[in-house]
Motif scaffolding. Structure first.
Motif, PDB file in Angstrom:
ATOM      1  N   LYS A 636      -0.231  -2.746   5.944  1.00  0.00           N
ATOM      2  CA  LYS A 636      -0.442  -4.189   5.855  1.00  0.00           C
ATOM      3  C   LYS A 636      -1.011  -4.534   4.493  1.00  0.00           C
ATOM      4  CE  LYS A 636      -1.273  -4.688  10.836  1.00  0.00           C
ATOM      5  NZ  LYS A 636      -0.894  -3.294  11.119  1.00  0.00           N
ATOM      6  N   LEU A 637      -0.680  -5.743   4.033  1.00  0.00           N
ATOM      7  CA  LEU A 637      -1.162  -6.222   2.744  1.00  0.00           C
ATOM      8  C   LEU A 637      -1.612  -7.669   2.909  1.00  0.00           C
ATOM      9  CD1 LEU A 637      -1.374  -5.468  -0.351  1.00  0.00           C
ATOM     10  CD2 LEU A 637       0.789  -6.679  -0.618  1.00  0.00           C
ATOM     11  N   VAL A 638      -2.876  -7.941   2.550  1.00  0.00           N
ATOM     12  CA  VAL A 638      -3.426  -9.288   2.592  1.00  0.00           C
ATOM     13  C   VAL A 638      -3.718  -9.718   1.161  1.00  0.00           C
ATOM     14  CG1 VAL A 638      -5.297 -10.762   3.424  1.00  0.00           C
ATOM     15  CG2 VAL A 638      -4.409  -8.936   4.872  1.00  0.00           C
ATOM     16  N   SER A 639      -3.251 -10.914   0.781  1.00  0.00           N
ATOM     17  CA  SER A 639      -3.349 -11.334  -0.618  1.00  0.00           C
ATOM     18  C   SER A 639      -3.807 -12.783  -0.725  1.00  0.00           C
ATOM     19  CB  SER A 639      -1.993 -11.191  -1.324  1.00  0.00           C
ATOM     20  OG  SER A 639      -1.459  -9.897  -1.156  1.00  0.00           O
ATOM     21  N   THR A 664      -3.885  -1.521   3.486  1.00  0.00           N
ATOM     22  CA  THR A 664      -4.305  -0.466   4.408  1.00  0.00           C
ATOM     23  C   THR A 664      -3.923   0.916   3.912  1.00  0.00           C
ATOM     24  OG1 THR A 664      -2.248  -0.738   5.644  1.00  0.00           O
ATOM     25  CG2 THR A 664      -4.172  -1.976   6.407  1.00  0.00           C
ATOM     26  N   ARG A 665      -3.227   0.988   2.787  1.00  0.00           N
ATOM     27  CA  ARG A 665      -2.881   2.302   2.239  1.00  0.00           C
ATOM     28  C   ARG A 665      -4.094   2.992   1.610  1.00  0.00           C
ATOM     29  NH1 ARG A 665       3.021   2.250  -0.721  1.00  0.00           N
ATOM     30  NH2 ARG A 665       4.216   1.341   0.986  1.00  0.00           N
ATOM     31  N   PHE A 666      -5.146   2.232   1.371  1.00  0.00           N
ATOM     32  CA  PHE A 666      -6.267   2.793   0.619  1.00  0.00           C
ATOM     33  C   PHE A 666      -7.514   2.934   1.485  1.00  0.00           C
ATOM     34  CE2 PHE A 666      -3.587   0.673  -2.571  1.00  0.00           C
ATOM     35  CZ  PHE A 666      -3.262   1.788  -3.320  1.00  0.00           C
ATOM     36  N   SER A 710      -0.592  -0.904  -8.704  1.00  0.00           N
ATOM     37  CA  SER A 710       0.466  -0.214  -7.974  1.00  0.00           C
ATOM     38  C   SER A 710      -0.126   0.397  -6.710  1.00  0.00           C
ATOM     39  CB  SER A 710       1.092   0.887  -8.837  1.00  0.00           C
ATOM     40  OG  SER A 710       2.031   1.635  -8.084  1.00  0.00           O
ATOM     41  N   ASN A 711       0.546   0.153  -5.595  1.00  0.00           N
ATOM     42  CA  ASN A 711       0.152   0.792  -4.341  1.00  0.00           C
ATOM     43  C   ASN A 711       1.225   1.756  -3.865  1.00  0.00           C
ATOM     44  OD1 ASN A 711       2.126  -0.966  -3.570  1.00  0.00           O
ATOM     45  ND2 ASN A 711       0.979  -1.905  -1.889  1.00  0.00           N
ATOM     46  N   GLN A 712       2.034   2.259  -4.818  1.00  0.00           N
ATOM     47  CA  GLN A 712       3.175   3.105  -4.470  1.00  0.00           C
ATOM     48  C   GLN A 712       2.772   4.563  -4.294  1.00  0.00           C
ATOM     49  OE1 GLN A 712       6.337   1.946  -3.756  1.00  0.00           O
ATOM     50  NE2 GLN A 712       5.191   0.028  -3.798  1.00  0.00           N
ATOM     51  N   ILE A 713       1.751   4.798  -3.465  1.00  0.00           N
ATOM     52  CA  ILE A 713       1.450   6.165  -3.063  1.00  0.00           C
ATOM     53  C   ILE A 713       2.316   6.489  -1.852  1.00  0.00           C
ATOM     54  CG2 ILE A 713      -0.896   6.036  -3.939  1.00  0.00           C
ATOM     55  CD1 ILE A 713      -1.831   5.693  -1.043  1.00  0.00           C
ATOM     56  N   SER A 714       2.254   7.727  -1.408  1.00  0.00           N
ATOM     57  CA  SER A 714       3.126   8.159  -0.319  1.00  0.00           C
ATOM     58  C   SER A 714       2.871   7.339   0.937  1.00  0.00           C
ATOM     59  CB  SER A 714       2.889   9.640  -0.026  1.00  0.00           C
ATOM     60  OG  SER A 714       3.612  10.038   1.116  1.00  0.00           O
ATOM     61  N   PHE A 724      -6.382   9.124   3.089  1.00  0.00           N
ATOM     62  CA  PHE A 724      -7.634   8.459   3.430  1.00  0.00           C
ATOM     63  C   PHE A 724      -7.902   8.491   4.934  1.00  0.00           C
ATOM     64  CE2 PHE A 724      -4.386   5.212   3.519  1.00  0.00           C
ATOM     65  CZ  PHE A 724      -4.633   4.544   4.702  1.00  0.00           C
ATOM     66  N   GLU A 725      -6.997   9.130   5.697  1.00  0.00           N
ATOM     67  CA  GLU A 725      -7.224   9.291   7.128  1.00  0.00           C
ATOM     68  C   GLU A 725      -7.360  10.772   7.449  1.00  0.00           C
ATOM     69  OE1 GLU A 725      -4.302   7.429   9.510  1.00  0.00           O
ATOM     70  OE2 GLU A 725      -4.395   5.497   8.488  1.00  0.00           O
TER      71      GLU A 725
END
Length: 760
Positions: A636-639, A664-666, A710-714, A724-725
């Protein structure tokens, strides 16, 4: 050549259309301004109707390959486009006239638009007229050479293959460097094949955002630049129908670095004779000359084998036969004063140039915009579907093209008689013979089959040892005898087999839907609410049939199957408040917005080997070593974002923007990132001291600074070393089942940021 290709070529000949196959030549020149004769850097130079293009350097110089009769097009923002027909000349210098009217055009920027002359960031706009008449399968192919800094690299030679797109170089250390794709304001992602789902004839314009001040409004997804596609809208008036079509034929020219015939290879060896004779050291000469004689003897063996097969194949023509590319696009546009619509359907087929190569694309698009009689409420919907059906290349060209055309495609009895004579001292089939004892008439031939079955001549070391009674080559019937020739060139598969007995199929269905409603709240103040959804389903089927792996020890003659399914479901809710007013000489254009993105993805992958069977359905018991892999995920991305555009009398320009993204990727400690940007500009040509200048018609100075991310991690946290989990694995001990921790959470995993400063 198939019947379809023959019919198309026959029609072309009947219409009197000739194919110009003249050799290309290098054209050079300088592009200058008519007003002051100064060189113009960054001018786009293309060969009309192709993807061949370049740009001028700082001194206005360019260099491009073209042939007589080609049309070169020179274009640059603020100048009138010019075309020149190539004749016999090798130098073409061009002068461009300024076109101030272009500068009043409106260009699309992130979440809004702006006059081109007031833009303070690095942006390039491509109109539909520049790309819709180019006979290519993908939008990216039409963009080549038209945008400075945009690199479109062909990494797959197959029809419809996904290119690698980068803008001003890589923008990420470890993640993807592909630019963000936005279509009609809907963010679709960075996947290379997104643009392949768009029909060129549906495009109204493309804006390419390059620097941080223009892309920072997209925050965490803008570090690699943004490609914004605007599709055609309906028009007021009677319905207008359009039909666009093209048909072409594409082919590859022979590459002399591959697939020499035996005669050509012998001529090459002849050319080395003087070098061999010049070796002074007798020991070295004897060693080299012995290998040199052996090379001639091996060619004699291939010569003999080709006579048994009825001649040599031209592998380049067999593997690269060429193919047609055909496109049909039908559209309808119309509407009333209040409601306008645009609809289109399209089909494209690209047969590629290779033996096993095909790409089909189906498109459908519907766009409706309406408004109330007062004009205070506007609404619209956009539905766009596409289906791609691609037969991908199953093998590299180099594996096949490095072999000789004398290798038989299919074995006949003469080949088997030679092979079956090769036995050990006890009269049994040799080790090699045992390995290949499944071969029969009609089996595929390969080079290693004929290893050590011929002898080098004794009286004539550059030929074969011949039977004095029959005049035919002596066939080796026993291992260990001296003078055996080695003919194996590569692994145990014939040159055409990977294209005939393997399959790589990729099918993708995409559905994009969006709807908006826009309310006019007050003079210059509007509120727009948009909801959009993206559904993509991709299926890959790979197959290596039994005969495609015949006699490859690594795979043990087993057939191979792989099936992969990928699914992405995304929906976006976007709210934007816009205020645009002019106060005398003060001009203000601001936005304030909120965006929420939810993306669910799924992958399932299964593979299996089947011993001596191509059928995995009826004979599933024959499949072994099968594996299945599944992956489910969601992010999810909140902006929150805003931008202020201000200019005074269109002379002094200022743009400030900021965006905050939470992903939520981080990790929980660094989930939010902040991405500000600032740009300024000065339209010097609007000053009084330049208003009447005959030398300078338009001059603008600008500079920008910004931070993008950039949020282009796996997507798969289990693949990431920086997850991160926490992850766990099931363990058993003393009959009890439990879990153990395999990776600790990293709550400090944060954003990758790109900081840019661009003076211009």
């Amino acid at each position: 050549m198939n019947l379809k290709t023959k019919l198309i070529l026959a029609i072309i000949l009947m219409l009197g259309i000739s194919i110009n196959a003249q050799n290309e030549k290098t054209i050079k020149g300088v592009v200058v301004s008519v007003a002051d004769n100064f060189p113009i850097p960054g001018v786009n130079v293309i060969v009309v109707g192709t993807t061949n293009g370049t740009t001028t350097d700082f001194d206005g110089n360019y260099e491009i390959k073209a042939k007589s009769g080609d049309v070169l097009q020179f274009s640059y923002v603020g100048y009138t486009t010019k075309t020149v027909i190539v004749g016999e000349q090798l130098t073409i210098d061009v002068s461009l006239k300024e076109d101030i009217a272009q500068l009043d055009e409106v260009v699309v920027i992130g979440y809004g638009d702006q006059k081109q002359k007031n833009v303070t960031s690095a942006l390039t706009k491509i109109d539909s007229e520049e790309i819709q008449d180019i006979a290519v399968a993908r939008v990216e192919d039409a963009l080549q050479g038209r945008v400075a800094g945009l690199r479109i690299q062909t990494v797959a030679s197959e029809a419809g293959g996904d290119p690698k797109i980068t803008l001003r170089g890589p923008g990420s250390i470890t993640g993807s460097s592909s630019p963000l794709i936005v279509v009609d304001g809907v963010v679709l992602g960075t996947d290379a094949d997104i643009l392949s789902s768009i029909d060129n004839n549906d495009i109204e314009s493309i804006s390419v955002l390059k620097d941080a001040s223009s892309v920072a409004i997209y925050g965490s997804r803008g570090a690699n630049g943004v490609i914004m596609v605007t599709l055609k809208q309906g028009v007021e008036g009677d319905t207008k129908f359009t039909y666009n079509t093209f048909t072409g034929y594409q082919f590859a020219t022979d590459n002399k670095n591959f697939t020499f015939s035996v005669a050509e290879e012998r001529a090459r060896l002849d050319g080395l004779q003087s070098a061999v004779n010049s070796i002074v050291d007798p020991v070295n000469f004897a060693r080299v000359n012995s290998r040199y004689d052996q090379a001639y003897a091996e060619l004699a063996a291939w010569d003999y084998l080709s006579t048994l097969s009825g001649g040599e194949m031209d592998l380049q023509k067999e593997i690269l036969p060429g193919g047609t590319i055909t496109s049909h696009s039908f559209g309808a546009r119309g509407g009333s004063e209040l409601t306008k619509y645009s609809a289109s359907v399209a089909f494209l087929e690209d047969e590629g140039i290779a033996l096993a190569d095909n790409f089909k694309k189906y498109n459908a698009n519907l766009k409706i915009d309406t408004k109330s009689k007062s004009g205070k409420i506007k609404a619209g919907v956009n539905l766009r579907g596409s289906y791609n059906d691609q037969d991908r290349l199953p093998a590299r060209f180099t594996d096949a093209l490095r072999q000789y055309g004398a290798i038989p495609l299919y074995l006949n009895q003469d080949h088997l008689d030679i092979f079956n004579a090769y036995r050990d001292a006890g009269g049994e089939l040799s080790a090699a013979g045992t390995l290949y004892d499944n071969l029969e008439v009609g089996s595929y031939g390969f080079s290693r089959l004929f290893d050590r079955v011929f002898f080098q001549g004794q009286d004539n070391p550059r030929g074969l040892l011949l039977d004095p009674n029959t005049g035919l080559p002596v066939i080796n019937t026993q291992q260990g005898l001296p003078g055996q020739l080695t003919l194996g060139l590569t692994r145990n598969v014939g040159p055409l087999v990977p294209y005939l007995e393997r399959s790589r199929i990729k099918r993708r269905f995409s559905l994009n839907a969006s709807a908006y409603v826009d309310f006019k709240l007050a003079k210059g103040l509007n509120f727009k609410q948009t909801i959009s959804g993206v559904f993509r389903h991709t299926k890959n089927n790979d197959a290596d049939f039994v005969l495609g792996n015949e006699n490859i020890v690594t795979f043990g003659d087993e057939a191979f199957r792989l099936e992969r399914r990928d699914e992405v479901n995304q929906y976006v809710i976007e709210s934007v408040l816009r205020y645009k007013r002019d106060f005398g000489k003060h001009n203000l254009n601001t936005i304030l917005g909120f965006e929420f993105t939810n993306r669910d993805f799924f992958r399932q992958e299964s593979e299996a080997f089947g011993v001596y069977s191509n059928d995995f359905n009826e004979n599933i018991a024959l499949a072994d070593e099968g594996t299945t892999f599944t992956q489910n995920g969601s992010d999810k991305l909140v902006s929150y974002f805003g931008r202020i555009d201000y200019n005074y009398n269109e002379k002094y320009l200022l743009q400030v923007s900021a965006r905050t993204d939470g992903s939520t990727r981080f990790g929980s400690n660094t989930r939010f990132g902040f991405f500000p940007a600032l740009s300024v500009g000065w339209n010097v040509s609007n000053e009084d001291f330049l208003a009447s200048s005959d030398v300078i018609t338009f001059l603008k100075l600008r500079a920008s600074y910004g931070i993008s991310g950039s949020n282009q991690i796996s997507n798969n946290i289990f693949d990431s070393l920086y997850r991160f989990e926490e992850t766990y694995a099931i363990v058993s001990a003393n009959g009890q089942t439990g879990v153990k921790n395999t990776a600790l959470a990293n709550s400090n995993l944060g954003w990758e940021k790109l900081v840019e400063f661009n003076p211009a």
